[in-house]
Design a protein around this motif. Structure first.
Motif, mmCIF file in Angstrom:
data_model
loop_
_atom_site.group_PDB
_atom_site.id
_atom_site.type_symbol
_atom_site.label_atom_id
_atom_site.label_comp_id
_atom_site.label_asym_id
_atom_site.label_seq_id
_atom_site.Cartn_x
_atom_site.Cartn_y
_atom_site.Cartn_z
ATOM 1 N N PHE A 1 0.836 -1.199 0.000
ATOM 2 C CA PHE A 1 0.000 0.000 0.000
ATOM 3 C C PHE A 1 0.874 1.255 0.000
ATOM 4 C CE2 PHE A 1 -2.369 3.258 2.341
ATOM 5 C CZ PHE A 1 -3.647 3.173 1.826
ATOM 6 N N ARG B 1 -2.004 7.592 -1.986
ATOM 7 C CA ARG B 1 -2.326 7.208 -3.360
ATOM 8 C C ARG B 1 -3.403 6.145 -3.456
ATOM 9 N NH1 ARG B 1 2.252 4.508 -7.022
ATOM 10 N NH2 ARG B 1 1.294 2.555 -6.305
ATOM 11 N N ASP B 2 -3.406 5.183 -2.523
ATOM 12 C CA ASP B 2 -4.252 4.000 -2.668
ATOM 13 C C ASP B 2 -5.540 4.031 -1.856
ATOM 14 O OD1 ASP B 2 -2.589 2.608 -4.485
ATOM 15 O OD2 ASP B 2 -1.278 1.977 -2.838
ATOM 16 N N TRP C 1 -8.721 1.412 -2.307
ATOM 17 C CA TRP C 1 -8.882 0.426 -1.235
ATOM 18 C C TRP C 1 -10.269 0.503 -0.622
ATOM 19 C CZ3 TRP C 1 -10.127 0.612 3.919
ATOM 20 C CH2 TRP C 1 -10.042 -0.612 4.591
ATOM 21 N N GLU D 1 -3.262 -6.752 -7.577
ATOM 22 C CA GLU D 1 -3.751 -5.974 -8.718
ATOM 23 C C GLU D 1 -3.604 -6.777 -10.010
ATOM 24 O OE1 GLU D 1 -2.683 -1.361 -7.664
ATOM 25 O OE2 GLU D 1 -1.090 -2.593 -8.506
ATOM 26 N N MET E 1 -7.194 -2.810 -8.478
ATOM 27 C CA MET E 1 -7.079 -3.527 -7.214
ATOM 28 C C MET E 1 -8.163 -4.592 -7.111
ATOM 29 S SD MET E 1 -6.971 -1.959 -3.322
ATOM 30 C CE MET E 1 -5.982 -0.558 -3.867
#
Length: 283
Positions: free
Chosen positions: A145, A149-150, A154, A194, A199
């Motif tokens: 992670f 950014r994620d 998520w 991914e 994701m």
């Protein structure tokens, strides 16, 4: 001296420290923390109801009401006083957690006519020895992670994976940010699967202060079911925890989640303890 209870709109820093000290003492006594991570991260918010029980100036009990979900910390006498205060302002849909079989909360609830409506098993396994190698599906990669950014991707996968889950499925960016701010947060141990930049699943690990590792959250997007990402991500996280020096890993799984229970048992987990959610029985 009878205990006094008070509903407070928000906990100041000294009171939050008192609650943490109380929770630590109860965990040392019962072997399990009396409050969930969610409750602990909400100690400073006015968005939940906080109830304190004191014996003179000493804090002996704490309750947190989040909607209809209640968590309690204290001995049996404090739990009774806190329940009296909360029940006076709650409806029949009140649901109360007892964390661990040694918690006094369960016995108090049973004596007041509550029944168990949900069981959350705590499973454990030792991390000594080798773990099986499980290959990922073609085109799938696993990485860590990246904070900043994620988060949004998520949250979308988490909501899809736990759409029927009362707590996990309704996480917000604020919930995620609160965990990222915790001292235990480790992005390197937060694994994302991914394919083609999308994701598909994740395994978020945690290391407790005593060195025990945890499968904090393991989730797979429903569209990716059948790719066997769950076992691959689980092993990747356990391997990471073992490499960080953890001798044991724990996780929580709902009693009715047979598929997850089977996966964990195949990979060496065994039943260790249980949390229960209770609701007052209809007269």
């Amino acid at each position: 001296m009878p205990l006094s209870t008070a509903v407070v709109p928000q906990l100041d820093a000294p009171t939050r420290a008192e609650v943490h000290s109380l929770a630590d003492a109860i965990e040392a006594r019962d072997g399990e923390p009396p409050l969930s991570d969610q409750a602990l991260t909400q100690l400073g918010t006015p968005d939940v109801v906080h109830v304190l029980a004191r014996n003179g100036d000493q804090l002996v009990g704490y309750a947190q009401l989040d909607g209809t979900s209640l968590e309690l910390a204290g001995d049996a006498a404090a739990v009774v006083s806190l329940l009296d205060a909360v029940e006076a302002r709650s409806g029949a849909d009140l649901r109360v957690w007892s964390h661990g079989r040694s918690s006094p909360v369960g016995a108090v609830l049973d004596s007041r006519g509550y029944g168990q409506v949900r069981v959350l098993h705590q499973l454990r396994r030792h991390l000594g020895g080798s773990l099986p190698e499980i290959a990922v599906a073609d085109g799938v990669t696993i990485r860590s992670f990246v904070p900043g950014r994620d988060e949004q991707a998520w949250l979308a996968v988490n909501a899809a994976a736990f759409a029927s889950h009362a707590e996990q499925g309704r996480w917000t960016l604020a919930n995620l940010a609160a965990r990222e701010a915790e001292s235990w947060f480790d992005a390197a141990g937060f694994f994302l699967a991914e394919r083609d930049g999308r994701m598909l699943g994740f395994h978020w690990t945690k290391i407790h202060s005593d060195g025990t590792g945890e499968v904090y959250v393991l989730g797979i997007d429903p569209s990716a079911q059948g790719l066997k990402l769950g076992p691959a991500l689980l092993v990747r996280g356990l391997t990471y925890l073992a490499g960080r020096g953890c001798d044991e890993a724990l996780l929580y799984v709902d009693d009715d989640n047979a598929a997850a229970m089977n996966l964990y048992e195949r990979l060496g987990f065994h039943n260790h303890d249980a949390d229960s959610q209770w609701q007052r029985n209809e007269p």
